[in-house]
Design a protein around this motif. Structure first.
Motif, short mmCIF file in Angstrom:
data_model
loop_
_atom_site.label_atom_id
_atom_site.label_comp_id
_atom_site.label_asym_id
_atom_site.label_seq_id
_atom_site.Cartn_x
_atom_site.Cartn_y
_atom_site.Cartn_z
N GLN A 176 112.61 -26.07 79.64
CA GLN A 176 112.91 -25.04 80.62
C GLN A 176 111.62 -24.54 81.26
O GLN A 176 110.67 -24.21 80.57
CB GLN A 176 113.61 -23.86 79.95
CG GLN A 176 115.08 -23.75 80.26
CD GLN A 176 115.64 -22.46 79.67
OE1 GLN A 176 115.06 -21.85 78.80
NE2 GLN A 176 116.78 -22.06 80.16
N LEU A 177 111.59 -24.50 82.58
CA LEU A 177 110.42 -23.98 83.26
C LEU A 177 110.28 -22.49 82.99
O LEU A 177 111.27 -21.76 82.92
CB LEU A 177 110.53 -24.22 84.77
CG LEU A 177 110.48 -25.69 85.22
CD1 LEU A 177 110.65 -25.77 86.73
CD2 LEU A 177 109.18 -26.35 84.79
N VAL A 178 109.05 -22.07 82.82
CA VAL A 178 108.78 -20.65 82.58
C VAL A 178 109.03 -19.87 83.87
O VAL A 178 108.65 -20.29 84.96
CB VAL A 178 107.32 -20.45 82.12
CG1 VAL A 178 107.00 -18.97 82.00
CG2 VAL A 178 107.10 -21.16 80.79
N LYS A 179 109.69 -18.73 83.73
CA LYS A 179 110.03 -17.92 84.89
C LYS A 179 108.79 -17.28 85.49
O LYS A 179 108.05 -16.55 84.81
CB LYS A 179 111.02 -16.83 84.47
CG LYS A 179 111.51 -15.95 85.61
CD LYS A 179 112.64 -15.04 85.16
CE LYS A 179 112.21 -14.13 84.04
NZ LYS A 179 113.30 -13.19 83.65
N GLY A 180 108.55 -17.58 86.77
CA GLY A 180 107.44 -16.97 87.50
C GLY A 180 106.10 -17.24 86.84
O GLY A 180 105.81 -18.36 86.44
N ALA A 181 105.28 -16.22 86.74
CA ALA A 181 103.96 -16.35 86.13
C ALA A 181 103.96 -15.69 84.74
O ALA A 181 102.96 -15.13 84.31
CB ALA A 181 102.90 -15.70 87.03
N SER A 182 105.07 -15.78 84.05
CA SER A 182 105.20 -15.14 82.74
C SER A 182 104.18 -15.69 81.75
O SER A 182 104.02 -16.91 81.64
CB SER A 182 106.62 -15.35 82.19
OG SER A 182 107.58 -14.83 83.08
N SER A 183 103.54 -14.81 81.03
CA SER A 183 102.53 -15.21 80.05
C SER A 183 102.97 -14.79 78.65
O SER A 183 103.47 -13.67 78.47
CB SER A 183 101.19 -14.55 80.38
OG SER A 183 100.28 -14.72 79.30
N PRO A 184 102.78 -15.65 77.66
CA PRO A 184 103.12 -15.28 76.28
C PRO A 184 102.28 -14.12 75.78
O PRO A 184 102.62 -13.47 74.79
CB PRO A 184 102.82 -16.56 75.49
CG PRO A 184 102.83 -17.66 76.50
CD PRO A 184 102.33 -17.05 77.77
N ASP A 185 101.15 -13.85 76.45
CA ASP A 185 100.27 -12.77 76.02
C ASP A 185 100.67 -11.42 76.60
O ASP A 185 100.06 -10.40 76.28
CB ASP A 185 98.83 -13.08 76.44
CG ASP A 185 98.31 -14.34 75.77
OD1 ASP A 185 98.62 -14.54 74.58
OD2 ASP A 185 97.62 -15.12 76.43
N ASP A 186 101.67 -11.39 77.48
CA ASP A 186 102.10 -10.14 78.10
C ASP A 186 103.05 -9.41 77.16
O ASP A 186 104.16 -9.87 76.91
CB ASP A 186 102.80 -10.43 79.43
CG ASP A 186 103.11 -9.17 80.22
OD1 ASP A 186 103.03 -8.08 79.63
OD2 ASP A 186 103.46 -9.29 81.41
#
Length: 289
Positions: A176-186
């Motif tokens: 699945q493509l990550v939504k937008g510029a979502s970062s796991p560090d956020d």
């Protein structure tokens, strides 16, 4: 994967700058710059751009060699053992490996491993019954044990119907493509990443239980906590193998249970931790039918 040395060094510098605040650095001995057409192996995967222009991720050749060697060792070690011993030893390996590689281009590899596993089990049967004909052996150990599939060459046990699962039976689920510029560090996106990881986990359950888990979003009807799996999925074939073993044992031991909840439309089944139901019953707040 850059087309020039300067561009590659620039990307490397940018990554180093991103890693530094997190207390991380490149391992110079393990870091190298390659062209996309050459490809590289990482965590058991091979990443490469092919002549057609597509960038494909497949199980690496080294990973395939390792799983073939392990299957071979397991089956050979059980020469003379009962059929159920083969099933108990090999099924978790097949499930774990195919679960790990189910999100990449694995269809051909799965088919080749199924063919190899068939050869191993056939040779095992020949060794077990050296005086029997090949027709007798195939009739005894191979058949349509999985009635949900049109496959007459499944290895199994005639008496109780148990059978060896196949790699190709694992459904390929594209990443699945990550939504937008979502970062796991956020930190604001913790729930997004947790839900994303949970949806990717294939559970070895029957369809009815799967539907209930999906309806309840994987959470206990009583306490609201996760029923079976953690937020972080396993990160290796062995990890998946151990996770699947634990999950199946939890189901068999009835650590999760069905709860009949009264509603205006009748009684609806829900899933809950068995411990939660015991506590609710002990406190006199049970609502099961």
């Amino acid at each position: 994967m850059c087309h020039s040395r300067d561009a590659a060094e620039q990307v490397k510098a940018q990554l180093a700058e991103w890693l530094a605040p997190r207390g991380l650095v490149f391992n110079e001995d393990k870091t190298r710059i390659v062209h996309a057409e050459t490809g590289f192996d990482f965590l058991g995967f091979n990443v490469r751009r092919y002549r057609c222009g597509k960038l494909l991720i497949k199980p690496s050749e080294a990973a395939v060699r390792r799983i073939r060697a392990r299957l071979r060792e397991e089956v050979r070690a059980l020469r003379g053992a009962e059929t159920l011993a083969i099933l108990r030893a090999v099924n978790p390996i097949v499930r774990g490996w195919s679960a790990y590689y189910r999100t990449v281009v694995s269809k051909e590899v799965f088919a080749s491993l199924d063919s190899y596993l068939w050869q191993l089990t056939y040779r095992w049967a020949l060794h077990r019954h050296p005086k029997k004909s090949k027709h007798w052996i195939t009739s005894r150990y191979f058949g349509r044990f999985n009635t949900a599939r049109e496959d007459k060459w499944v290895f199994g046990h005639r008496d109780n119907g148990a059978y060896l699962v196949k790699f190709a039976w694992t459904k390929i689920v594209r990443h699945q493509l990550v939504k937008g510029a979502s970062s796991p560090d956020d930190p604001a996106l913790t729930d997004y990443w947790a839900n994303r990881r949970r949806r990717s986990a294939p559970l070895p359950l029957d369809r009815a239980t799967m539907r209930l888990l999906q309806t309840q979003k994987g959470r206990c009807q009583c306490c609201g906590q996760l029923l079976l799996h953690s937020d972080q999925p396993p990160q290796s074939p062995t990890g998946w193998e151990q996770w699947l073993r634990t999950t199946r044992k939890a189901i068999k031991a009835r650590h999760i249970a069905y709860q009949g909840t009264k509603t205006p439309d009748g009684v609806q089944l829900r899933l809950a931790h068995a411990s939660c139901l015991r506590r609710r019953k002990a406190s006199g707040n049970g609502n099961s039918a």
